[in-house]
Design a protein around this motif. Structure first.
Motif, PDB file in Angstrom:
ATOM      1  N   UNK A   6      43.035  38.358   8.886  1.00 52.96           N
ATOM      2  CA  UNK A   6      43.890  39.041   9.866  1.00 52.96           C
ATOM      3  C   UNK A   6      44.781  40.029   9.129  1.00 52.96           C
ATOM      4  N   UNK A   7      44.773  41.283   9.572  1.00 56.02           N
ATOM      5  CA  UNK A   7      45.521  42.320   8.869  1.00 56.02           C
ATOM      6  C   UNK A   7      45.960  43.418   9.833  1.00 56.02           C
ATOM      7  N   UNK A   8      47.081  44.062   9.499  1.00 58.33           N
ATOM      8  CA  UNK A   8      47.552  45.208  10.284  1.00 58.33           C
ATOM      9  C   UNK A   8      46.930  46.512   9.791  1.00 58.33           C
ATOM     10  N   UNK A   9      46.322  46.503   8.597  1.00 57.46           N
ATOM     11  CA  UNK A   9      45.745  47.724   8.037  1.00 57.46           C
ATOM     12  C   UNK A   9      44.380  47.424   7.434  1.00 57.46           C
ATOM     13  N   UNK A  19      42.410  49.512   1.246  1.00 55.83           N
ATOM     14  CA  UNK A  19      41.279  49.623   0.326  1.00 55.83           C
ATOM     15  C   UNK A  19      40.958  48.277  -0.310  1.00 55.83           C
ATOM     16  N   UNK A  20      41.999  47.542  -0.709  1.00 60.41           N
ATOM     17  CA  UNK A  20      41.798  46.234  -1.343  1.00 60.41           C
ATOM     18  C   UNK A  20      41.112  45.261  -0.395  1.00 60.41           C
ATOM     19  N   UNK A  21      41.587  45.198   0.844  1.00 67.30           N
ATOM     20  CA  UNK A  21      41.009  44.271   1.815  1.00 67.30           C
ATOM     21  C   UNK A  21      39.555  44.632   2.121  1.00 67.30           C
ATOM     22  N   UNK A  22      39.278  45.928   2.211  1.00 62.51           N
ATOM     23  CA  UNK A  22      37.897  46.344   2.432  1.00 62.51           C
ATOM     24  C   UNK A  22      36.991  45.894   1.308  1.00 62.51           C
ATOM     25  N   UNK A  27      32.840  42.348  -0.593  1.00 66.22           N
ATOM     26  CA  UNK A  27      32.424  41.497  -1.695  1.00 66.22           C
ATOM     27  C   UNK A  27      32.032  40.106  -1.240  1.00 66.22           C
ATOM     28  N   UNK A  28      32.826  39.518  -0.341  1.00 67.00           N
ATOM     29  CA  UNK A  28      32.501  38.184   0.171  1.00 67.00           C
ATOM     30  C   UNK A  28      31.260  38.215   1.052  1.00 67.00           C
TER      31      UNK A  28
END
Length: 377
Positions: A6-9, A19-22, A27-28
């Motif tokens: 869950x993220x706002x961005x 970018x990090x979350x993407x 990767x997962x």
């Protein structure tokens, strides 16, 4: 295993957290994880017309602009919808990346269902308040952030320094989840002499680059002061600002001789990095600072504070220069020190910066994230 993030961005928004979350999600997914990403609808986005489907499920909720950041949005607190979905298709673990209304609603839904929750501390929103004339809310914001994260089984920070600082402030169960850099994309070979010509860099001159949001919390005025001091001794050098933000129009009026390159992405962004020579980054509110490792991967000589990514990866005089956190005078001195290096010294420093970046892989970051999630399950 199934992860609900869950993220706002989130991409295609352009910032370090997105970018990090993407990277983590892709990767997962490549490792066989079943993912659901919950995020707010982004500005000008038509959800029904999306053609590039990611390798995971997306649940998009309504969003409202964040005060002072109209281009970024907070998600509505869709707790009932999340509770219903997770009850029907239960995730093994929930990861909350941001602490807005959507993140808090997700935390509540997960706790009601007895699902373990992990979180990341990405952004010092409490420190941002000082830069937007609402410093009086900093204590309340700090308390709020700690309360949210301490309801999670683990809080991951991007550097050891940040994890230790959070623990000292009363955050429980802190750990480290660093950030990688794409050294294939960000590479010195992307240098473009024609692009440098459009910047107005004369023969014998250098391009001094800043990449990031053009905003108060990035300490952008100090970057400009440092360049002004540099340009007095090196008049052929040119300043290039890459990015967009609320301070852009003010800076355009104040510094008409500066090149404002606007927002850049992908290969275009990589060309802008690699076509520079020096990189100035004076932010004091980062939890990491992806742009610094991207600049190092691109072979730029960086000047940063001894903080976040600067403390983690930049060694003063070896692969960049480092100023004491909060010491604006020394930041300017270090900028002048960097600019005064002989060409051979500067070339060695830039080569060492590239070597450092080559040792920071996204694969190892995904390894760490996966291990943290599995340990909670």
């Amino acid at each position: 295993m199934r992860l609900a993030l869950v993220t706002e961005t989130f991409p295609p928004e352009v910032n370090g957290v997105s970018m990090t979350l993407g990277r983590l999600c892709h990767g997962l997914a490549a490792r066989g994880w079943d993912l659901q990403v919950t995020r707010p609808v982004q500005e000008h986005e038509e959800v029904d017309s999306l053609t590039d489907k990611p390798p995971f499920e997306e649940f998009v909720v309504a969003g409202v602009p964040i005060p002072g950041y109209s281009s970024l949005r907070m998600g509505e607190p869709a707790g009932f919808s999340l509770h219903r979905m997770w009850k029907e298709k239960r995730p093994d673990v929930v990861h909350i990346a941001t602490e807005g209304p959507l993140g808090v609603a997700a935390l509540t839904a997960a706790k009601l269902l007895g699902i373990p929750v992990c979180s990341t501390f990405h952004t010092n929103f409490d420190q941002y308040s000082d830069h937007y004339s609402v410093g009086f809310v900093q204590r309340a914001m700090s308390s709020y952030l700690k309360t949210v994260h301490n309801q999670c089984a683990r809080t991951l920070a991007p550097t050891r320094q940040m994890a230790e600082e959070l623990a000292q402030c009363g955050y429980a169960n802190t750990g480290v989840l660093s950030r990688g850099v794409d050294t294939d994309l960000f590479c010195p070979t992307k240098r473009d002499e024609k692009l440098r010509e459009t910047w107005g860099v004369p023969e014998g001159g250098r391009a001094v680059v800043y990449v990031g949001r053009i905003a108060k919390e990035k300490n952008i005025d100090l970057v400009m002061k440092a360049f002004q001091a540099l340009s007095k001794e090196h008049p052929l050098d040119r300043m290039v600002l890459v990015g967009d933000g609320p301070e852009l129009e003010r800076l355009k009026r104040k510094y008409p001789d500066v090149c404002f390159a606007g927002m850049r992405k992908g290969e275009d962004l990589a060309r802008h990095y690699a076509s520079g020579d020096l990189f100035l980054f004076a932010s004091e509110t980062e939890t990491f600072g992806n742009v610094v490792t991207e600049a190092m991967a691109s072979g730029l000589a960086v000047c940063v504070y001894d903080y976040a990514v600067g403390r983690e990866y930049v060694r003063d005089g070896e692969n960049g220069v480092v100023a004491r956190l909060g010491d604006s005078c020394q930041f300017i001195e270090k900028t002048l020190e960097l600019a005064a290096l002989e060409s051979e010294q500067l070339a060695d420093l830039r080569q060492n910066a590239r070597k450092t970046a080559e040792g920071i892989s996204w694969e190892s970051v995904v390894d760490s994230f996966e291990a943290s999630l599995k340990s909670l399950v």
